[in-house]
Design a protein around this motif. Structure first.
Motif, PDB file in Angstrom:
ATOM      1  N   LEU A 159      20.584  14.084 -46.038  1.00  0.00           N
ATOM      2  CA  LEU A 159      19.251  14.628 -46.303  1.00  0.00           C
ATOM      3  C   LEU A 159      18.344  13.483 -46.728  1.00  0.00           C
ATOM      4  O   LEU A 159      18.749  12.626 -47.504  1.00  0.00           O
ATOM      5  CB  LEU A 159      19.309  15.687 -47.408  1.00  0.00           C
ATOM      6  CG  LEU A 159      20.226  16.887 -47.134  1.00  0.00           C
ATOM      7  CD1 LEU A 159      20.348  17.758 -48.380  1.00  0.00           C
ATOM      8  CD2 LEU A 159      19.713  17.708 -45.958  1.00  0.00           C
ATOM      9  N   GLU A 160      17.103  13.492 -46.257  1.00  0.00           N
ATOM     10  CA  GLU A 160      16.215  12.354 -46.486  1.00  0.00           C
ATOM     11  C   GLU A 160      15.625  12.314 -47.895  1.00  0.00           C
ATOM     12  O   GLU A 160      15.060  11.306 -48.297  1.00  0.00           O
ATOM     13  CB  GLU A 160      15.094  12.344 -45.456  1.00  0.00           C
ATOM     14  CG  GLU A 160      15.602  12.102 -44.050  1.00  0.00           C
ATOM     15  CD  GLU A 160      14.580  11.474 -43.150  1.00  0.00           C
ATOM     16  OE1 GLU A 160      13.996  10.442 -43.535  1.00  0.00           O
ATOM     17  OE2 GLU A 160      14.357  11.999 -42.051  1.00  0.00           O
ATOM     18  N   ALA A 161      15.727  13.413 -48.630  1.00  0.00           N
ATOM     19  CA  ALA A 161      15.239  13.449 -50.005  1.00  0.00           C
ATOM     20  C   ALA A 161      15.995  14.522 -50.761  1.00  0.00           C
ATOM     21  O   ALA A 161      16.687  15.357 -50.167  1.00  0.00           O
ATOM     22  CB  ALA A 161      13.740  13.721 -50.057  1.00  0.00           C
ATOM     23  N   SER A 162      15.840  14.501 -52.078  1.00  0.00           N
ATOM     24  CA  SER A 162      16.485  15.494 -52.939  1.00  0.00           C
ATOM     25  C   SER A 162      15.487  16.530 -53.437  1.00  0.00           C
ATOM     26  O   SER A 162      15.756  17.239 -54.410  1.00  0.00           O
ATOM     27  CB  SER A 162      17.131  14.784 -54.140  1.00  0.00           C
ATOM     28  OG  SER A 162      18.053  13.806 -53.710  1.00  0.00           O
ATOM     29  N   ASP A 200      22.888  20.730 -60.595  1.00  0.00           N
ATOM     30  CA  ASP A 200      24.111  21.301 -60.034  1.00  0.00           C
ATOM     31  C   ASP A 200      23.980  21.638 -58.547  1.00  0.00           C
ATOM     32  O   ASP A 200      24.995  21.823 -57.864  1.00  0.00           O
ATOM     33  CB  ASP A 200      24.517  22.560 -60.799  1.00  0.00           C
ATOM     34  CG  ASP A 200      25.069  22.241 -62.180  1.00  0.00           C
ATOM     35  OD1 ASP A 200      25.423  21.073 -62.421  1.00  0.00           O
ATOM     36  OD2 ASP A 200      25.143  23.159 -63.015  1.00  0.00           O
ATOM     37  N   ARG A 201      22.764  21.709 -58.057  1.00  0.00           N
ATOM     38  CA  ARG A 201      22.595  21.931 -56.621  1.00  0.00           C
ATOM     39  C   ARG A 201      23.170  20.765 -55.814  1.00  0.00           C
ATOM     40  O   ARG A 201      23.529  20.933 -54.639  1.00  0.00           O
ATOM     41  CB  ARG A 201      21.115  22.129 -56.281  1.00  0.00           C
ATOM     42  CG  ARG A 201      20.574  23.485 -56.720  1.00  0.00           C
ATOM     43  CD  ARG A 201      19.124  23.664 -56.301  1.00  0.00           C
ATOM     44  NE  ARG A 201      18.637  24.991 -56.652  1.00  0.00           N
ATOM     45  CZ  ARG A 201      17.410  25.429 -56.415  1.00  0.00           C
ATOM     46  NH1 ARG A 201      16.519  24.618 -55.831  1.00  0.00           N
ATOM     47  NH2 ARG A 201      17.043  26.649 -56.762  1.00  0.00           N
ATOM     48  N   LEU A 202      23.252  19.605 -56.423  1.00  0.00           N
ATOM     49  CA  LEU A 202      23.894  18.479 -55.735  1.00  0.00           C
ATOM     50  C   LEU A 202      25.350  18.794 -55.433  1.00  0.00           C
ATOM     51  O   LEU A 202      25.859  18.442 -54.364  1.00  0.00           O
ATOM     52  CB  LEU A 202      23.778  17.212 -56.579  1.00  0.00           C
ATOM     53  CG  LEU A 202      22.370  16.607 -56.713  1.00  0.00           C
ATOM     54  CD1 LEU A 202      22.353  15.542 -57.802  1.00  0.00           C
ATOM     55  CD2 LEU A 202      21.893  16.037 -55.383  1.00  0.00           C
ATOM     56  N   ASP A 203      26.021  19.460 -56.362  1.00  0.00           N
ATOM     57  CA  ASP A 203      27.411  19.848 -56.136  1.00  0.00           C
ATOM     58  C   ASP A 203      27.521  20.834 -54.966  1.00  0.00           C
ATOM     59  O   ASP A 203      28.443  20.752 -54.144  1.00  0.00           O
ATOM     60  CB  ASP A 203      28.006  20.487 -57.398  1.00  0.00           C
ATOM     61  CG  ASP A 203      28.006  19.552 -58.595  1.00  0.00           C
ATOM     62  OD1 ASP A 203      26.910  19.138 -59.015  1.00  0.00           O
ATOM     63  OD2 ASP A 203      29.094  19.249 -59.097  1.00  0.00           O
ATOM     64  N   ALA A 261      20.282  12.823 -61.814  1.00  0.00           N
ATOM     65  CA  ALA A 261      20.671  13.093 -60.436  1.00  0.00           C
ATOM     66  C   ALA A 261      21.437  11.911 -59.841  1.00  0.00           C
ATOM     67  O   ALA A 261      22.446  12.095 -59.132  1.00  0.00           O
ATOM     68  CB  ALA A 261      19.447  13.420 -59.593  1.00  0.00           C
ATOM     69  N   VAL A 262      20.977  10.700 -60.102  1.00  0.00           N
ATOM     70  CA  VAL A 262      21.680   9.512 -59.610  1.00  0.00           C
ATOM     71  C   VAL A 262      23.097   9.464 -60.183  1.00  0.00           C
ATOM     72  O   VAL A 262      24.070   9.191 -59.468  1.00  0.00           O
ATOM     73  CB  VAL A 262      20.884   8.237 -59.973  1.00  0.00           C
ATOM     74  CG1 VAL A 262      21.751   6.986 -59.793  1.00  0.00           C
ATOM     75  CG2 VAL A 262      19.625   8.125 -59.115  1.00  0.00           C
ATOM     76  N   LYS A 276      28.992  10.334 -59.300  1.00  0.00           N
ATOM     77  CA  LYS A 276      30.238  11.027 -59.629  1.00  0.00           C
ATOM     78  C   LYS A 276      30.773  11.836 -58.454  1.00  0.00           C
ATOM     79  O   LYS A 276      31.988  11.889 -58.225  1.00  0.00           O
ATOM     80  CB  LYS A 276      30.019  11.949 -60.832  1.00  0.00           C
ATOM     81  CG  LYS A 276      29.791  11.218 -62.150  1.00  0.00           C
ATOM     82  CD  LYS A 276      29.495  12.193 -63.281  1.00  0.00           C
ATOM     83  CE  LYS A 276      29.317  11.470 -64.607  1.00  0.00           C
ATOM     84  NZ  LYS A 276      28.970  12.400 -65.714  1.00  0.00           N
ATOM     85  N   LEU A 277      29.862  12.471 -57.714  1.00  0.00           N
ATOM     86  CA  LEU A 277      30.275  13.291 -56.575  1.00  0.00           C
ATOM     87  C   LEU A 277      30.769  12.446 -55.406  1.00  0.00           C
ATOM     88  O   LEU A 277      31.663  12.857 -54.665  1.00  0.00           O
ATOM     89  CB  LEU A 277      29.102  14.160 -56.104  1.00  0.00           C
ATOM     90  CG  LEU A 277      28.762  15.388 -56.933  1.00  0.00           C
ATOM     91  CD1 LEU A 277      27.386  15.930 -56.540  1.00  0.00           C
ATOM     92  CD2 LEU A 277      29.821  16.470 -56.738  1.00  0.00           C
ATOM     93  N   GLY A 278      30.158  11.289 -55.227  1.00  0.00           N
ATOM     94  CA  GLY A 278      30.438  10.487 -54.041  1.00  0.00           C
ATOM     95  C   GLY A 278      29.418  10.715 -52.946  1.00  0.00           C
ATOM     96  O   GLY A 278      29.750  10.715 -51.764  1.00  0.00           O
ATOM     97  N   ILE A 279      28.171  10.939 -53.342  1.00  0.00           N
ATOM     98  CA  ILE A 279      27.064  11.040 -52.388  1.00  0.00           C
ATOM     99  C   ILE A 279      26.364   9.687 -52.329  1.00  0.00           C
ATOM    100  O   ILE A 279      25.905   9.171 -53.355  1.00  0.00           O
ATOM    101  CB  ILE A 279      26.054  12.123 -52.808  1.00  0.00           C
ATOM    102  CG1 ILE A 279      26.704  13.515 -52.788  1.00  0.00           C
ATOM    103  CG2 ILE A 279      24.828  12.104 -51.899  1.00  0.00           C
ATOM    104  CD1 ILE A 279      25.794  14.632 -53.283  1.00  0.00           C
TER     105      ILE A 279
END
Length: 402
Positions: A164-167, A175-178, A217-218, A223-226
C-alpha cells in the motif's frame, strides 16, 4: 520481452466467475502490444542472449508496480474502480521475467464508497477480492515471506506481494496494521502526497515531520515485519521515519531531486540517510516523474540517468528499481485522478513536455527486459546487474521481514 512462461496456463482474472452475471465487465487495455515495442536498445546477438539469460536465471524483483489492467476507454476508469474488481494482468506478467512484484493497491483511487479514496473498508475489499482471484490460479502466488519468493524462483512462478502506498486508511488505529498484515500486506508507505495522522506528504506547504502516532506506527510495522516506504512522504517526514525505524526503509519508487527538481523526487539528504541505514531506493518510471536534463522526454534513458545519479551518490548496493508501471494508459489514469494524486503540487511548478507513455518502460511485461538490456549495453557486470534487479531488495527484506 520474453515468451509466456511455461507455467502460465492462460488464466484470465475472475475466470471462476460468470462475466456479466457475477460482476460487471469492461473492455480492458491490451497487456501486450498496446504501444510499439521499444527500439532504443540496439543490442547485438550476444547482448540479447546475455539479457535474456540474466532475466531468466536471476531473482528479479519489482519494488513497486501496479499489475492491474485498466479499461481501454479511460473515460470508464472511475466506474470500473467503483465495482472493486480490478483485474490482475496475468498474461502480461507471464512475459515479464519477474520473480516477485510488489503490487501497490491503487488506494488513492480506490473510490468504491468515496471519491477521495483511502477508506479502510474499501482497501480491505480491494485486497480481499484480488486475493480471491489469486487463489483460483497457481501461476502467480501470494508472496508473504522470503521462502515464497524462493519458491517462485525455483518453480517458475511469480510471487505477488501486496503493498500500500500510504497508511492513511489506518487513521489513528495502530492495530489496523496487524489486520492489514493478516490480509497479506508486506509493505506500506507512511503518507501519500497529502498529510495524514502519521506524517506529511510531499505536496504540503509545510512538513511537520513524523508525528508521535507515526512513531508508534513505525514501531508496529517493525515488529510485524512490514517494510516501510517513504516515496510519497515530505522531506522531513522521510528523514524522521528513517531515523525512527529500527530496520532499513525503502524509497520504493522515486528519483533524485538533484537531477530533476520536483517534490516527487528525493533530496540527496534523504537518499543518503536511507542508504546509511541500509535502505534501498527503487528508481521510478511513472509518466512525467524521472525526467532529466539530458533526456527531457520521459523514456528509459531518462530513468537510467536517475539510476546512475543514485549509484554515484550512495553506491550500487543501495539502488534498485520500482518502475511503477501498469497495464493501460498511465497518462490517462493520471488525468482522470489528478486531484487524488496531487500531481500539480508534486511537480511544484516545474514545466516539461508531456509524452503519451514512457518509451521502454510502458508496462510490467517489458520493463525488466529493457532495464537489464540497458545495463548490459552500458557495461555493467553480471554481479552488478544481479544486485540492482533483485539482490539489494532481498538483502533488505532479510532484515525487515519476520
Amino acid at each position: 520481452m520474453l515468451e509466456p512462461a511455461p507455467g502460465y496456463t492462460g488464466y484470465t482474472a475472475y475466470d471462476y466467475l460468470e462475466k456479466g452475471v457475477d460482476y460487471h465487465a469492461f473492455e480492458y487495455a491490451e497487456q501486450i502490444g498496446r504501444v510499439p515495442a521499444y527500439a532504443g536498445l540496439d543490442l547485438n546477438e550476444e547482448e540479447k542472449l546475455r539479457t535474456t539469460t540474466l532475466l531468466a536465471n536471476e531473482t528479479v524483483i519489482s519494488l513497486h508496480d501496479h499489475v492491474q489492467v485498466f479499461p481501454k476507454n479511460m473515460g470508464e476508469v472511475k466506474d470500473s474502480i467503483r465495482f472493486g474488481r480490478e483485474p490482475t494482468g496475468y498474461a502480461g506478467l507471464s512475459r515479464s521475467g519477474l520473480t516477485a512484484v510488489f503490487d501497490n493497491g491503487m488506494d488513492g483511487t480506490c473510490c468504491i464508497s468515496s471519491e477521495a479514496g483511502w477508506k479502510y473498508q474499501d482497501v480491505l475489499f480491494d485486497l480481499g477480492v484480488r486475493m480471491a482471484d489469486l487463489a483460483h490460479q497457481d501461476y502467480v502466488i501470494k508472496g508473504e515471506t522470503l521462502k515464497d519468493i524462493q519458491y517462485a524462483k525455483d518453480n517458475g512462478k511469480i510471487a505477488h506481494v501486496f503493498a500500500l502506498e500510504a497508511s492513511t486508511m489506518i487513521e489513528n488505529e495502530v492495530d489496523r496494521l496487524d489486520v492489514l498484515y493478516g490480509f497479506g500486506v508486506r509493505q506500506m508507505g507512511i503518507a501519500y502526497s497529502e498529510a495524514n495522522m502519521l506524517g506529511s506528504g510531499l505536496k504540503e506547504r509545510g512538513d511537520g515531520g513524523l508525528t508521535f502516532f507515526g512513531e508508534r506506527a513505525v514501531t508496529r510495522m517493525n515488529k510485524l515485519g512490514i517494510a516501510i516506504d517513504i516515496s510519497h512522504s515530505g522531506d522531513r517526514t522521510c528523514v524522521d521515519t528513517i531515523k525512527a525505524s529500527t530496520k532499513p526503509v525503502f524509497i520504493t519508487h522515486a528519483g533524485a531531486r538533484g537531477l530533476w527538481p520536483t517534490n516527487r523526487m528525493k533530496t540527496d539528504e534523504t537518499i543518503i540517510e536511507c542508504a546509511k541505514r541500509g535502505g534501498v531506493i527503487g528508481i521510478e518510471a511513472a509518466p512525467h516523474t524521472t525526467l532529466s536534463p539530458d533526456h527531457p522526454l520521459h523514456s528509459l534513458d531518462s530513468v537510467m540517468d536517475h539510476f546512475e545519479y543514485c549509484v554515484n551518490l550512495v553506491g550500487l548496493e543501495h539502488v534498485s528499481f520500482g518502475p511503477d508501471t501498469l497495464f493501460g494508459d498511465h497518462v490517462g489514469l493520471h488525468n482522470a485522478f489528478s486531484s487524488n494524486l496531487s500531481l500539480g503540487q508534486a511537480h511544484g511548478g516545474v514545466t516539461f513536455e508531456q509524452v503519451e507513455y514512457v518509451d521502454g518502460l510502458e508496462n510490467p511485461a517489458e520493463e525488466f527486459y529493457n532495464i537489464i538490456g540497458w545495463l548490459v549495453k552500458h557495461g555493467y557486470s553480471d554481479d552488478e546487474i544481479r544486485a540492482v534487479v533483485g539482490g539489494n531488495t532481498m538483502r533488505v527484506l532479510e532484515e525487515v521481514w519476520v
